[in-house]
Scaffold this active site. Structure first.
Site, PDB file in Angstrom:
ATOM      1  CG  ASP A 154      73.110  97.253  86.217  1.00 36.76           C
ATOM      2  OD1 ASP A 154      73.435  97.352  87.416  1.00 36.76           O
ATOM      3  OD2 ASP A 154      73.733  97.810  85.296  1.00 36.76           O
ATOM      4  CD  GLU A 189      71.640  99.455  92.826  1.00 37.07           C
ATOM      5  OE1 GLU A 189      72.175  98.372  92.560  1.00 37.07           O
ATOM      6  OE2 GLU A 189      71.460 100.367  91.982  1.00 37.07           O
ATOM      7  CG  ASP A 231      79.152 100.716  88.400  1.00 42.67           C
ATOM      8  OD1 ASP A 231      79.102  99.551  87.968  1.00 42.67           O
ATOM      9  OD2 ASP A 231      78.311 101.583  88.128  1.00 42.67           O
TER      10      ASP A 231
END
Length: 720
Positions: free
Chosen positions: A436, A439, A502
């Protein structure tokens, strides 16, 4: 980023120096070099006090031509993408009279001496023009302080760390023909066709409902037989017919810009060449194509909770392949310390063994950050494993985790240190990792290898995923390594799988998620997944069930949410529906999970094809049917593998419009055979959707009411 004010003027604060002519052409081995002054040279005095651009053409692979534009070449040699397929010895240069040519397989680049500047890319066999750089296309743009230009999200990232915007940019513009359509540029959630859009290549944690994206790829493909890769892993700004409507403009800060034009008779051939250059995905383990179930994110869970979910699926005959533990398998405030929280998982080795005994693979969540509470923080601080600020202090902030620091994957020792903790988990019984984040990468930092922070912003995700994938390959073996990654850039397809990030729990978000997956497929990524039911919020039963059908007919399938569970019986309880009802969430999930298990040989074969050619498992209609104008803009349906057309349903009532290309199509769920060549309107229950196999497909066996009756045979079978 836009530099002009309409056709004639520049924006205030912008000084444009355009390449005006090819003053000199010469061959340097297999390279064609053009000297391009920023003024037409009419007399000797015009060569004084005047910037010059040097344009160098090379070929790293047959059918690919690279273009390097340089103003001042004395800067340090910055890293580009890892072009794993690049080779020496391609391209033949001819300088003949007033013309210079570089021929490489299917594509020929032509530069004409004199004014105006002209660089053309043509099909070698036919001479057909693919695209070109012409008058005022080649630009060195000087930006004064306070200039009225908008650096977009990158300006937000730079705030307080650097001058915004940068002082100079190099830009190129390539022509768009009439009817030419542009696809790709990463996982973007707006319209699939990028014409008219401004796109910033800059990884961001922005969800699925904005112009931001987790997976930014400076590569696009058009419906005119070519694609373009900008070899700049930092911020690249694309104006796709949105500043000069006849052109695609791309620009980057600095003194140089490099790009590649890749030829191909259709988009699939371009992708094949692009993935030959940037890398192809490996084959994936068969179990990865099955259903993944998650704990969800902030929900409360322990081994008893996990066991109850797995028991519930087994009791309802829902095949499950992977169980995923999200963030809170580790202790609060300690991510990542790679230690099971002993309060809820006191016997992790025993639990993992028990899950394996049930035939399940196990995935655990990780990220590239080290929280200050983690005991690994002090070790990383002491050994120099964490990214530092220019003053020597460790970069930290409190967003996401308190005192969070960032592992410096440019440091080989830090990479090995991080990998060592993953090896321990794998030997404990974990099978794969969800990688995950990646970024939120800062700019006011210094990397161990001296990399430019702006270029590392997007590339960081690559180094992170590579480190994890390498451990999985070494510990689990070739063909068994798989990650579940959120962030990526060009070449990220070498470390599958990637998921869509998401989303919210609505039909609109389901549709934008699909657009993101199709756009990513056009960017060279073969495998893709998403959070079935949406991540944020609790989907109503209709959204959940429609998303189940879509999710199980994607290359990879995971049930996951934020603060609510995604087991199907909870939706039936909320709806007051009997689980035996064919329209119940339990029945719908069982039907499509069973169907996908039956389709596994077909999906594995599609994955093998992706490893060999780069063609994605999930194929946009414009990729699969490049000669059908009816397919050009379609973004609510796709092909799964070479033969199955899937049209997800985005309404509770079940109404759906779909386009069937010409040919004979057979519904895999009802057995109905129809002729394509037009649009259809259908209505489907929750246990159905338009799922059509085309003639000559690998999928045979039809059942109107029983997905168990669906069968597959190796490629080459016919629909009967």
């Amino acid at each position: 980023m836009k530099f002009t004010d309409g056709f004639w003027q520049l924006r205030p604060g912008v000084d444009a120096l355009y390449g005006r002519e090819a003053f000199e052409l010469r061959a340097e081995g297999r390279a064609l070099v053009a000297l391009v002054p920023t003024k037409v040279v009419e007399r000797r005095g015009d060569t004084l006090n005047r910037p010059v651009l040097t344009v160098t053409l090379t070929s790293p692979l047959a059918g690919v031509i690279g273009v390097r534009i340089e103003h001042h070449r004395g800067g340090r040699d910055e890293r580009g993408f890892d072009l794993v397929g690049a080779e020496e010895g391609h391209g033949e240069v001819v300088v003949d009279g007033e013309e210079g040519r570089l021929v490489s397989g299917d594509v020929t680049a032509v530069i004409r001496r004199g004014a105006p500047w002209s660089l053309e890319f043509r099909d070698t066999a036919t001479g057909r023009l693919l695209t070109s750089s012409g008058e005022k296309s080649l630009g060195y743009m000087r930006i004064a302080p306070g200039a009225q230009v908008d650096p977009g999200i990158v300006g937000n990232a730079r705030a307080g760390t650097d001058t915004t915007p940068a002082a100079a940019y190099v830009h190129e513009q390539l022509g768009l023909g009439v009817g030419e359509l542009v696809y790709g540029l990463g996982e973007r959630f707006g319209p699939l066709v990028k014409n008219g859009q401004a796109v910033d290549i800059w990884n961001a944690d922005g969800g699925t409902s904005s112009e931001q994206a987790y997976k930014n790829v400076p590569f696009y493909v058009t419906n005119r037989g070519y694609g373009v890769l900008v070899d700049h892993p930092g911020h690249v700004s694309f104006e796709v017919g949105s500043e000069a409507v006849e052109r695609v403009q791309f620009s980057a800060a600095g003194e140089t810009l490099e790009y590649f034009v890749l030829a191909g008779e259709d988009p699939a051939a371009v992708l094949e060449r692009y993935t030959a250059l940037t890398g192809r995905p490996p084959t994936l383990p068969e179990w990865s194509y099955g259903l993944w179930l998650s704990t969800s994110f902030t929900t409360s869970y322990d081994e008893a909770t996990v066991t109850s979910f797995i028991d519930g699926m087994a009791e309802r005959d829902i095949p499950l392949e992977v169980f995923h533990f999200d963030c809170f398998w580790m202790r609060d405030f300690g991510w990542c310390d790679f230690e099971w929280d002993p309060r809820v998982f006191p016997d992790p080795e025993g639990m993992l063994a028990r899950l394996h005994e049930r035939g399940l693979a196990v995935c655990v969540w990780i990220n590239p950050y080290i929280a200050q509470r983690s005991p690994l923080f002090d070790e990383g601080l002491r050994e120099g494993y964490l990214v530092r600020r220019p003053d020597g202090s460790v970069w930290q902030w409190d967003l996401w985790q308190a005192g969070m620091a960032l592992v410096d994957f440019t440091n080989p020792d830090a990479r090995s240190w991080y990998q060592g903790h993953l090896r321990r988990l794998l030997r404990q019984g974990v099978d794969c990792f969800k990688t995950d984040f990646g970024e939120r990468i800062p700019l006011d930092v210094v990397y161990a290898d001296g990399s430019d922070p702006e270029r590392m912003h997007n590339l960081y995700a690559q180094l992170y995923n590579e480190a994890v994938f390498e451990v999985l390959r070494e510990e689990r073996g070739e063909g068994e390594a798989v990650v579940f990654a959120r962030s990526a850039t060009a070449g990220g397809q070498r470390m599958p799988v990637h998921w869509g990030g998401d989303s919210t729990s609505s039909f609109a978000s389901m549709a934008e998620t699909l657009r993101g997956g199709l756009s990513l497929a056009f960017s060279g990524f073969a495998h893709w997944s998403h959070d079935i039911g949406g991540f944020e919020g609790l989907p109503d039963p209709a959204v959940f069930k429609r998303w189940v059908a879509f999710g199980l007919l994607s290359s990879h399938s995971r049930l996951h949410g934020s603060d609510t569970y995604r087991v199907p019986w909870l939706f039936d309880e909320a709806e007051g529906r009997d689980e035996a009802d064919p329209q119940s969430a339990v029945s719908v999930l069982r039907r499509f999970t069973t169907l996908k298990r039956r389709l596994r040989p077909y999906l594995v074969a599609a994955g093998d094809e992706a490893a060999a050619t780069g063609v994605p498992v999930m194929r946009p209609m414009a990729l699969a049917f490049p000669d059908d104008p009816g397919a050009a803009h379609l973004d609510r349906q796709y092909l799964l593998g070479p033969d199955l057309l899937v049209a997800p349903v985005f309404t509770a009532e079940g109404d759906v419009e779909l386009y069937l290309p010409e040919g004979r199509w057979t519904s895999l769920l009802t057995g109905e055979t129809v002729e394509g060549g037009g649009w259809r309107r259908e209505r489907h229950g929750f246990d159905s959707l338009p799922l059509y196999a085309r003639a000559g497909s690998a999928v045979i066996g039809l059942a109107s009411d029983d997905a168990d009756a669906v069968d597959v045979v190796p490629t080459g079978g016919d629909v009967r």
